[in-house]
Design a protein around this motif. Structure first.
Motif, short mmCIF file in Angstrom:
data_model
loop_
_atom_site.label_atom_id
_atom_site.label_comp_id
_atom_site.label_asym_id
_atom_site.label_seq_id
_atom_site.Cartn_x
_atom_site.Cartn_y
_atom_site.Cartn_z
N ILE A 5 0.85 -1.18 0.00
CA ILE A 5 0.00 0.00 0.00
C ILE A 5 0.89 1.24 0.00
CG2 ILE A 5 -1.74 1.27 1.32
CD1 ILE A 5 -2.61 -1.48 2.45
N PRO A 6 0.63 2.22 -0.87
CA PRO A 6 1.48 3.41 -0.94
C PRO A 6 1.69 4.04 0.43
CG PRO A 6 -0.12 3.42 -2.71
CD PRO A 6 -0.49 2.27 -1.82
N ALA A 7 2.95 4.18 0.81
CA ALA A 7 3.28 4.69 2.14
C ALA A 7 2.77 6.11 2.31
CB ALA A 7 4.78 4.63 2.36
N GLY A 8 2.02 6.33 3.36
CA GLY A 8 1.62 7.68 3.74
C GLY A 8 0.40 8.22 3.03
N GLN A 9 -0.07 7.60 1.93
CA GLN A 9 -1.19 8.19 1.19
C GLN A 9 -2.44 8.25 2.04
OE1 GLN A 9 -2.69 5.98 -2.19
NE2 GLN A 9 -3.56 7.79 -3.13
N ARG A 10 -2.75 7.17 2.72
CA ARG A 10 -3.96 7.15 3.54
C ARG A 10 -3.87 8.17 4.67
NH1 ARG A 10 -5.30 0.63 4.08
NH2 ARG A 10 -5.81 0.30 1.86
N GLU A 11 -2.71 8.23 5.30
CA GLU A 11 -2.54 9.19 6.40
C GLU A 11 -2.66 10.63 5.92
OE1 GLU A 11 -0.63 6.65 5.71
OE2 GLU A 11 -0.73 5.33 7.46
N ARG A 12 -2.07 10.93 4.75
CA ARG A 12 -2.16 12.30 4.23
C ARG A 12 -3.60 12.68 3.90
NH1 ARG A 12 2.53 10.55 1.54
NH2 ARG A 12 1.35 10.09 -0.35
N ASN A 13 -4.35 11.75 3.32
CA ASN A 13 -5.73 12.06 2.98
C ASN A 13 -6.60 12.19 4.23
OD1 ASN A 13 -5.31 12.17 0.22
ND2 ASN A 13 -5.68 9.99 -0.07
N ALA A 14 -6.32 11.37 5.25
CA ALA A 14 -7.05 11.52 6.51
C ALA A 14 -6.79 12.89 7.12
CB ALA A 14 -6.65 10.41 7.48
N GLU A 15 -5.53 13.33 7.09
CA GLU A 15 -5.19 14.63 7.63
C GLU A 15 -5.83 15.76 6.81
OE1 GLU A 15 -3.74 15.45 10.55
OE2 GLU A 15 -4.08 13.30 10.83
N LEU A 16 -5.88 15.59 5.49
CA LEU A 16 -6.55 16.59 4.65
C LEU A 16 -7.99 16.78 5.08
CD1 LEU A 16 -6.81 18.30 1.95
CD2 LEU A 16 -7.56 16.15 0.90
N VAL A 17 -8.72 15.68 5.26
CA VAL A 17 -10.13 15.78 5.60
C VAL A 17 -10.31 16.28 7.03
CG1 VAL A 17 -12.24 14.43 5.92
CG2 VAL A 17 -10.83 14.06 3.90
N ARG A 18 -9.46 15.84 7.94
CA ARG A 18 -9.57 16.37 9.31
C ARG A 18 -9.31 17.88 9.32
NH1 ARG A 18 -10.12 12.28 12.92
NH2 ARG A 18 -9.30 10.23 12.33
N GLY A 19 -8.35 18.33 8.52
CA GLY A 19 -8.09 19.77 8.43
C GLY A 19 -9.26 20.52 7.84
N LEU A 20 -9.91 19.93 6.85
CA LEU A 20 -11.10 20.54 6.25
C LEU A 20 -12.16 20.78 7.31
CD1 LEU A 20 -12.83 19.12 3.03
CD2 LEU A 20 -14.14 19.88 4.99
N TYR A 21 -12.41 19.77 8.13
CA TYR A 21 -13.45 19.90 9.16
C TYR A 21 -13.05 20.94 10.21
CZ TYR A 21 -16.65 16.43 7.46
OH TYR A 21 -17.59 15.77 6.69
N GLU A 22 -11.78 20.95 10.57
CA GLU A 22 -11.33 21.92 11.58
C GLU A 22 -11.46 23.35 11.06
OE1 GLU A 22 -10.30 23.39 15.07
OE2 GLU A 22 -10.55 21.24 14.68
N GLU A 23 -11.04 23.59 9.84
CA GLU A 23 -11.03 24.95 9.30
C GLU A 23 -12.43 25.44 8.91
OE1 GLU A 23 -8.18 27.18 8.74
OE2 GLU A 23 -7.61 25.80 10.34
N LEU A 24 -13.15 24.64 8.14
CA LEU A 24 -14.45 25.10 7.62
C LEU A 24 -15.59 24.83 8.58
CD1 LEU A 24 -12.81 25.24 4.93
CD2 LEU A 24 -14.89 24.50 3.77
N TYR A 25 -15.64 23.63 9.15
CA TYR A 25 -16.84 23.19 9.84
C TYR A 25 -16.76 23.34 11.36
CZ TYR A 25 -17.57 21.14 5.24
OH TYR A 25 -17.70 20.93 3.88
N ARG A 26 -15.61 23.80 11.85
CA ARG A 26 -15.49 24.09 13.28
C ARG A 26 -15.07 25.55 13.50
NH1 ARG A 26 -15.22 19.84 16.82
NH2 ARG A 26 -13.65 20.87 18.10
N ALA A 27 -14.02 26.00 12.80
CA ALA A 27 -13.56 27.38 12.96
C ALA A 27 -14.28 28.36 12.04
CB ALA A 27 -12.05 27.45 12.71
N HIS A 28 -15.06 27.85 11.07
CA HIS A 28 -15.84 28.69 10.14
C HIS A 28 -14.96 29.63 9.33
CE1 HIS A 28 -19.74 28.21 12.75
NE2 HIS A 28 -19.19 27.05 12.42
#
Length: 288
Positions: A5-28
């Motif tokens: 499995i490509p190293a780090g791809q899953r982790e990077r995408n998980a962090e991308l989505v977690r960042g999306l929620y933090e910036e848009l859907y929590r911090a507005h």
């Protein structure tokens, strides 16, 4: 054969989505949307597709429900896809508490979201006077696993797909023992009254099959990572039989759910679900 499995791809995408929620859907921070979504992102949510992008839809929701924010309950990152459960909380304009459960699926490309699907408990939105949209509206499927997986992940996915085929579509309840542990745990994101265990499972679905003799399930999306499998599923049938909560109404059912399974020793040990209860209510049955 062991799949790499490509190293780090899953982790990077998980962090991308977690960042999306933090910036848009929590911090507005709505102006940050361009950091997370491609300009040509394909939006399959019929409630959001009419807006000028996810940030506009989110801003409209925060006007309707002041203080609205989203918390990620479960997240499975699988190659270029991330599927999750989210709980959205806030207040209505009159000050009453608001709580909504959704499931979201993101396809990423080059470090941003390129495509989005979801399952929404539209029954909650309908109760607040927001249009729920037609059942089964506008979210095309992308079935099957995508990208490399370990042998265990593929086996887990096949286990879940087999359960939907044999138990839910072919109504072979006696085969449920093949797919579920006797003491498996069941979690519904909206109600805590759903019982655990295989015996309760069989009784519940015997009731459903009696109500919907033509019940069929279609797995529209599936992701698998480690011991987890998550799916988007469409349930179709007609309420032509009696059910403990009502019926028969002769009305059609087209209901979407998202289900997460934890697999242990080759069987389901734990299950979580988000259900579009508006579809169930439109078919003539009560909702929790």
């Amino acid at each position: 054969m062991t799949t790499v499995i490509p190293a780090g791809q899953r982790e990077r995408n998980a962090e991308l989505v977690r960042g999306l929620y933090e910036e848009l859907y929590r911090a507005h921070r709505f102006d940050a949307a361009g950091r997370f979504f491609h300009a040509d992102c394909t939006e399959h949510d019929p409630l959001a597709a009419s807006a000028a992008g996810p940030a506009d839809r989110w801003q409209a929701m925060t006007r309707e429900f002041p203080g609205l924010r989203a918390d990620i309950d479960h997240l499975v990152a699988d190659n270029d896809r991330v599927m999750l459960f989210a709980t959205w909380t806030g207040r209505t304009r009159s000050g009453e508490p608001f709580r909504l459960h959704t499931a979201e699926l993101y396809r990423t490309r080059d470090g941003k979201v390129a495509e989005h699907w979801n399952v929404v408990d539209r029954d909650v939105l309908d109760a607040h006077g927001l249009a729920g949209g037609p059942d089964g509206e506008g979210q095309p499927a992308a079935p099957g696993l995508h990208g490399p997986h370990s042998d265990t992940e593929r086996a887990n996915a096949e286990l879940v797909l087999g359960a939907y085929r044999d138990v839910f579509s072919d109504h072979e309840l006696d085969l449920a023992d093949r797919y579920y542990h006797q003491d498996y745990r069941h979690h519904n994101m909206r109600t805590e009254t759903v019982p655990d265990g295989l015996d309760a499972f069989k009784a519940f679905f015997a009731d459903n099959i009696a109500a919907f003799p033509d019940l069929v399930t279609t797995v529209d999306h599936i992701v698998a990572a480690d011991d987890r499998v998550m799916v988007f599923v469409t349930w179709t049938g007609t309420l032509t039989g009696a059910w403990s909560g009502g019926g028969p109404s002769q009305l059609p059912l087209q209901m979407r759910t998202c289900d997460q399974f934890r697999i242990e020793n080759g069987k389901v040990a734990e299950h979580w679900e988000v259900v579009d209860y508006l579809a169930l209510r439109r078919a003539g049955l009560p909702t929790p």
